[in-house]
Write a protein that holds these residues in place. Structure first.
Motif, mmCIF file in Angstrom:
data_model
loop_
_atom_site.group_PDB
_atom_site.id
_atom_site.type_symbol
_atom_site.label_atom_id
_atom_site.label_comp_id
_atom_site.label_asym_id
_atom_site.label_seq_id
_atom_site.Cartn_x
_atom_site.Cartn_y
_atom_site.Cartn_z
ATOM 1 N N THR A 1 1.099 -1.383 -0.011
ATOM 2 C CA THR A 1 0.315 -0.185 0.236
ATOM 3 C C THR A 1 0.977 1.056 -0.368
ATOM 4 O OG1 THR A 1 -1.691 -0.993 1.184
ATOM 5 C CG2 THR A 1 -1.987 1.370 0.986
ATOM 6 N N GLY A 2 0.548 2.433 -0.759
ATOM 7 C CA GLY A 2 1.842 3.302 -0.984
ATOM 8 C C GLY A 2 2.821 3.059 -1.501
ATOM 9 N N SER A 3 3.245 3.349 -1.073
ATOM 10 C CA SER A 3 4.931 3.142 -1.591
ATOM 11 C C SER A 3 5.924 2.613 -0.779
ATOM 12 C CB SER A 3 5.442 4.924 -1.890
ATOM 13 O OG SER A 3 5.790 5.387 -0.137
ATOM 14 N N SER A 4 4.996 1.827 0.524
ATOM 15 C CA SER A 4 5.615 0.270 0.989
ATOM 16 C C SER A 4 6.391 -0.659 0.559
ATOM 17 C CB SER A 4 4.911 0.677 1.906
ATOM 18 O OG SER A 4 4.489 1.576 3.238
ATOM 19 N N THR A 5 7.348 -1.170 0.580
ATOM 20 C CA THR A 5 8.307 -1.963 -0.511
ATOM 21 C C THR A 5 8.131 -3.877 0.896
ATOM 22 O OG1 THR A 5 9.785 -1.618 0.746
ATOM 23 C CG2 THR A 5 9.266 -0.894 -1.544
ATOM 24 N N LYS A 6 8.093 -4.724 0.117
ATOM 25 C CA LYS A 6 8.054 -5.999 0.781
ATOM 26 C C LYS A 6 9.420 -6.356 0.484
ATOM 27 C CE LYS A 6 5.329 -10.017 1.303
ATOM 28 N NZ LYS A 6 3.546 -10.416 1.109
ATOM 29 N N TYR A 7 9.636 -8.014 1.156
ATOM 30 C CA TYR A 7 11.154 -8.270 0.473
ATOM 31 C C TYR A 7 10.654 -9.910 1.343
ATOM 32 C CZ TYR A 7 13.039 -4.297 -0.986
ATOM 33 O OH TYR A 7 13.009 -2.225 -1.641
ATOM 34 N N ALA A 8 11.279 -10.749 -0.012
ATOM 35 C CA ALA A 8 11.904 -12.112 0.799
ATOM 36 C C ALA A 8 12.702 -11.724 1.861
ATOM 37 C CB ALA A 8 12.183 -12.812 -0.318
ATOM 38 N N ASP A 9 12.159 -12.758 2.638
ATOM 39 C CA ASP A 9 13.632 -12.870 4.205
ATOM 40 C C ASP A 9 14.675 -13.109 3.495
ATOM 41 O OD1 ASP A 9 11.321 -14.391 6.466
ATOM 42 O OD2 ASP A 9 11.926 -12.127 5.986
ATOM 43 N N SER A 10 15.350 -13.754 2.899
ATOM 44 C CA SER A 10 16.546 -14.427 1.835
ATOM 45 C C SER A 10 16.737 -13.098 0.632
ATOM 46 C CB SER A 10 16.665 -15.201 1.122
ATOM 47 O OG SER A 10 15.491 -14.711 0.111
ATOM 48 N N VAL A 11 16.248 -11.937 1.409
ATOM 49 C CA VAL A 11 16.788 -10.776 0.724
ATOM 50 C C VAL A 11 17.112 -9.323 1.105
ATOM 51 C CG1 VAL A 11 16.560 -11.721 -1.640
ATOM 52 C CG2 VAL A 11 14.863 -9.673 -0.976
ATOM 53 N N LYS A 12 16.599 -9.519 2.686
ATOM 54 C CA LYS A 12 15.424 -7.769 2.905
ATOM 55 C C LYS A 12 17.252 -7.685 3.237
ATOM 56 C CE LYS A 12 11.860 -9.146 4.840
ATOM 57 N NZ LYS A 12 11.102 -9.535 6.359
ATOM 58 N N GLY A 13 17.197 -6.260 3.135
ATOM 59 C CA GLY A 13 18.593 -5.499 3.717
ATOM 60 C C GLY A 13 19.683 -5.386 1.843
ATOM 61 N N ARG A 14 19.557 -6.111 1.144
ATOM 62 C CA ARG A 14 20.756 -6.205 0.565
ATOM 63 C C ARG A 14 19.783 -6.347 -1.074
ATOM 64 N NH1 ARG A 14 22.447 -11.185 -1.378
ATOM 65 N NH2 ARG A 14 19.873 -12.449 -0.397
ATOM 66 N N PHE A 15 18.611 -6.350 -1.475
ATOM 67 C CA PHE A 15 17.827 -5.867 -2.783
ATOM 68 C C PHE A 15 16.940 -4.918 -2.188
ATOM 69 C CE2 PHE A 15 17.856 -10.622 -4.318
ATOM 70 C CZ PHE A 15 19.258 -10.173 -3.980
ATOM 71 N N THR A 16 16.684 -3.748 -3.745
ATOM 72 C CA THR A 16 16.351 -2.710 -3.182
ATOM 73 C C THR A 16 15.356 -2.655 -4.383
ATOM 74 O OG1 THR A 16 17.048 -1.018 -1.504
ATOM 75 C CG2 THR A 16 16.224 -0.146 -3.152
ATOM 76 N N ILE A 17 14.147 -2.929 -4.145
ATOM 77 C CA ILE A 17 12.856 -2.479 -5.534
ATOM 78 C C ILE A 17 12.525 -1.028 -5.685
ATOM 79 C CG2 ILE A 17 10.375 -2.472 -4.255
ATOM 80 C CD1 ILE A 17 9.715 -4.134 -6.448
ATOM 81 N N SER A 18 12.997 -0.550 -6.403
ATOM 82 C CA SER A 18 12.276 1.129 -7.107
ATOM 83 C C SER A 18 11.247 1.066 -8.728
ATOM 84 C CB SER A 18 13.221 2.333 -7.132
ATOM 85 O OG SER A 18 14.068 1.276 -7.903
ATOM 86 N N ARG A 19 11.091 2.056 -8.692
ATOM 87 C CA ARG A 19 9.738 2.260 -9.275
ATOM 88 C C ARG A 19 10.106 3.820 -10.144
ATOM 89 N NH1 ARG A 19 4.417 0.622 -7.211
ATOM 90 N NH2 ARG A 19 4.310 3.014 -5.334
ATOM 91 N N ASP A 20 9.426 4.366 -11.518
ATOM 92 C CA ASP A 20 9.495 5.628 -12.167
ATOM 93 C C ASP A 20 8.308 5.828 -11.186
ATOM 94 O OD1 ASP A 20 8.513 4.862 -14.893
ATOM 95 O OD2 ASP A 20 8.198 3.728 -13.729
ATOM 96 N N ASN A 21 8.118 7.282 -11.912
ATOM 97 C CA ASN A 21 7.009 8.118 -11.519
ATOM 98 C C ASN A 21 5.689 7.407 -12.295
ATOM 99 O OD1 ASN A 21 8.473 9.648 -9.816
ATOM 100 N ND2 ASN A 21 8.715 11.383 -10.699
ATOM 101 N N ALA A 22 6.142 7.160 -13.728
ATOM 102 C CA ALA A 22 5.430 6.515 -14.200
ATOM 103 C C ALA A 22 4.640 5.806 -14.047
ATOM 104 C CB ALA A 22 5.363 7.231 -16.183
#
Length: 120
Positions: free
Chosen positions: A53-74
């Protein structure tokens, strides 16, 4: 028609980094969400990262702290920054776009996948 195309995979040494990109294009009415999944040989496809919801993100436990998801404004491009890669991150990485091409046509579209291999 809708196209979902990933790029950025490759071979990297343990501890290295890669940035995956995904773009959705074509006859798109609305994009609701985009997310990253991966599938290693002999294993089921698993969710790696997504937006909640909103701009919050969710990660698999195995990648937390190492992977980052982002998106463009469009909202039609999504990225996955992968740092401190481990051999167990080796997999085909898929992008999924939850979108509609018109009223009442919301469905998931998948990319063809991009191979990430972590090895010395």
């Amino acid at each position: 028609q809708v196209q979902v195309v990933e790029s950025g995979g490759g071979l990297v040494q343990p501890g290295g980094s890669l940035r995956l990109s995904c773009a959705a294009s074509g006859n798109i009415f609305n994009i609701y969400d985009m997310a990253w999944y991966r599938q290693a040989p002999g294993k089921q496809r698993e969710l790696v990262a997504s937006f909640t919801t909103g701009s919050s993100t969710k990660y698999a436990d195995s990648v937390k702290g190492r992977f980052t998801i982002s998106r463009d404004n469009a909202g039609n491009k999504v990225y996955l920054q992968m740092n401190s890669l481990k051999p167990e991150d080796t997999a085909v990485y898929y992008c999924k776009a939850d979108l509609a091409t018109g009223w009442g046509t919301r469905t998931d579209y998948w990319g063809q996948g991009t191979q990430v291999t972590v090895s010395s």
